[in-house]
Design an enzyme around this catalytic site. Structure first.
Site, PDB file in Angstrom:
ATOM      1  N   ASN A   1     105.348 -69.583  26.477  1.00  0.00           N
ATOM      2  CA  ASN A   1     104.634 -69.480  27.753  1.00  0.00           C
ATOM      3  C   ASN A   1     105.423 -68.514  28.652  1.00  0.00           C
ATOM      4  O   ASN A   1     106.503 -68.058  28.296  1.00  0.00           O
ATOM      5  CB  ASN A   1     104.535 -70.873  28.401  1.00  0.00           C
TER       6      ASN A   1
ATOM      7  N   CYS B   1     103.563 -75.522  31.293  1.00  0.00           N
ATOM      8  CA  CYS B   1     103.106 -74.852  32.521  1.00  0.00           C
ATOM      9  C   CYS B   1     104.173 -75.020  33.610  1.00  0.00           C
ATOM     10  O   CYS B   1     104.530 -76.143  33.960  1.00  0.00           O
ATOM     11  CB  CYS B   1     101.768 -75.428  32.998  1.00  0.00           C
TER      12      CYS B   1
ATOM     13  N   LYS C   1      90.885 -72.037  28.441  1.00  0.00           N
ATOM     14  CA  LYS C   1      91.865 -72.267  29.515  1.00  0.00           C
ATOM     15  C   LYS C   1      92.420 -73.697  29.424  1.00  0.00           C
ATOM     16  O   LYS C   1      91.689 -74.634  29.115  1.00  0.00           O
ATOM     17  CB  LYS C   1      91.170 -72.062  30.879  1.00  0.00           C
TER      18      LYS C   1
ATOM     19  N   MET D   1      99.415 -69.651  38.827  1.00  0.00           N
ATOM     20  CA  MET D   1      97.990 -69.956  38.953  1.00  0.00           C
ATOM     21  C   MET D   1      97.758 -71.426  39.300  1.00  0.00           C
ATOM     22  O   MET D   1      96.857 -71.757  40.077  1.00  0.00           O
ATOM     23  CB  MET D   1      97.252 -69.610  37.651  1.00  0.00           C
TER      24      MET D   1
ATOM     25  N   GLY E   1     103.872 -63.105  24.284  1.00  0.00           N
ATOM     26  CA  GLY E   1     104.846 -62.682  25.286  1.00  0.00           C
ATOM     27  C   GLY E   1     105.100 -61.191  25.196  1.00  0.00           C
ATOM     28  O   GLY E   1     105.812 -60.725  24.310  1.00  0.00           O
TER      29      GLY E   1
HETATM   30  C1  SIN Z   1      98.737 -71.650  35.184  1.00  0.00           C
HETATM   31  O1  SIN Z   1      97.521 -71.922  35.255  1.00  0.00           O
HETATM   32  O2  SIN Z   1      99.514 -71.949  36.088  1.00  0.00           O
HETATM   33  C2  SIN Z   1      99.250 -70.940  33.991  1.00  0.00           C
HETATM   34  C3  SIN Z   1      99.191 -71.800  32.788  1.00  0.00           C
HETATM   35  C4  SIN Z   1     100.505 -72.039  32.171  1.00  0.00           C
HETATM   36  O3  SIN Z   1     101.509 -71.458  32.559  1.00  0.00           O
HETATM   37  O4  SIN Z   1     100.570 -72.843  31.248  1.00  0.00           O
END
Ligand code: SIN
Length: 309
Positions: free
Chosen positions: A189, A128, A44, A70, A246
């Site tokens: 992403n 992100c 992560k 997230m 994706g």
């Molecule tokens: C997130 O934890 O918000 C997702 C991660 C990301 O979009 O890079």
């Protein structure tokens, strides 16, 4: 016939691995990936301090995809230094650290900290879309250039990017990164700052950022594929590898990303919904596609998409 590939000099026994994001935050989740058919263990995206992430609801699936904000929930980079050590003691499976510091200084500090660990590569997440008040770094080429200028890594360094929706943007981005020590790009992403409205409530389906969040799943596959194809064209004379991500749901999707120029692919939304069995299913399905088309290896088809003449 086999699915093996080499990414940034790292041999992988399949071209299919997990994407950073779903089910890769805790040591237990990473251990499950270790014994799975994912070709590597992507961790992560981590920040300096641990984070609970954004308020719920923050992840909603629907037909054709999912929307999430997230907010980088993670245990803090020091936990991932330790998890990498523990994982490597039991298996040689490649480990990729994902770094998503909240400032350039944070990124430099975390990348430095991973140098003396058994991680095999580092993916720097410049995309992100879910941190309120923080733009996606990769959309600022000057800031990206300045950051890359300062990074010193003996580990292969990759960049996780947001969609770039014009070939000129892709060319400018590639001109920049070829000046630096970048070994791979991960495309793409989630598509950031999308809005989905729930017809039952007339409200956004997620709470953070006024309802704006990252779109993923099969509906974004053409966007991801287009990015892989554009980057393949721009990077074909370099050593920089491409990871496609994706909307991959089936073996045929993996095949499409290989045709467009990917060396490997990552699985996000499908992994979130199907969990660990998704990797063996996709490997089997891709082997089936290879068998039907008499393809011997990933290398023989990578970037061979035929255009109309
Ligand atoms: C997130 O934890 O918000 C997702 C991660 C990301 O979009 O890079």
């Amino acid at each position: 016939m086999n699915l093996s590939t080499t990414l940034a000099g790292i041999p992988l026994n399949s071209c299919i691995l997990n994407a950073s994001g779903p089910r890769d935050t805790t040591l237990e989740e990473l251990q499950a990936l270790q014994t799975s058919e994912s070709a590597a263990i992507m961790m992560k995206s981590c920040t300096i301090d641990s984070r609970p992430g954004n308020p719920e609801p923050r992840y909603v699936e629907f037909t054709g995809g999912a929307q999430q904000s997230m907010g980088l929930p993670n245990h803090g980079y020091q936990a991932y230094l330790e998890y990498a050590q523990i994982l490597k003691e039991t298996s040689p499976k490649p480990i990729v650290a994902s770094v998503s510091g909240l400032s350039p200084e944070d990124n430099l500090h975390i990348i430095q900290a991973f140098q003396d660990t058994p991680v095999d590569a580092i993916e720097l997440n410049l995309s992100c879309p879910n941190i309120p008040g923080k733009p996606q770094t990769a959309y600022d080429l000057t800031a990206t250039d300045r950051l890359l200028e300062q990074i010193q890594s003996t580990k292969p360094l990759g960049l996780k990017l947001p969609p770039l929706l014009d070939p000129a943007l892709v060319r400018d981005f590639c001109s920049c990164i070829t000046q630096h020590q970048v070994s791979f790009v991960t495309l793409i992403n989630s598509v950031g700052n999308t809005l989905v409205i729930d017809p039952a409530t007339d409200r956004p389906i997620i709470k953070p950022k006024h309802g704006l969040g990252g779109l993923s799943g099969s509906m974004i596959k053409p966007i991801a594929l287009g990015n892989v194809w554009m980057f393949h064209e721009a990077l074909k004379d370099t050593q920089i590898d491409i990871i496609g991500v994706g909307g991959i749901s089936f073996g045929r999707d993996v095949y499409d990303f290989l045709l467009a120029g990917a060396t490997a692919v990552q699985i996000g939304t499908a992994y979130q919904s199907e969990n660990i069995p998704v990797f063996s299913r996709l490997n089997q399905e891709l082997l089936q596609v290879f068998a039907e088309k008499k393809i011997a290896s990933v290398d023989t088809i990578r970037g061979t998409l035929q255009e109309y003449q």
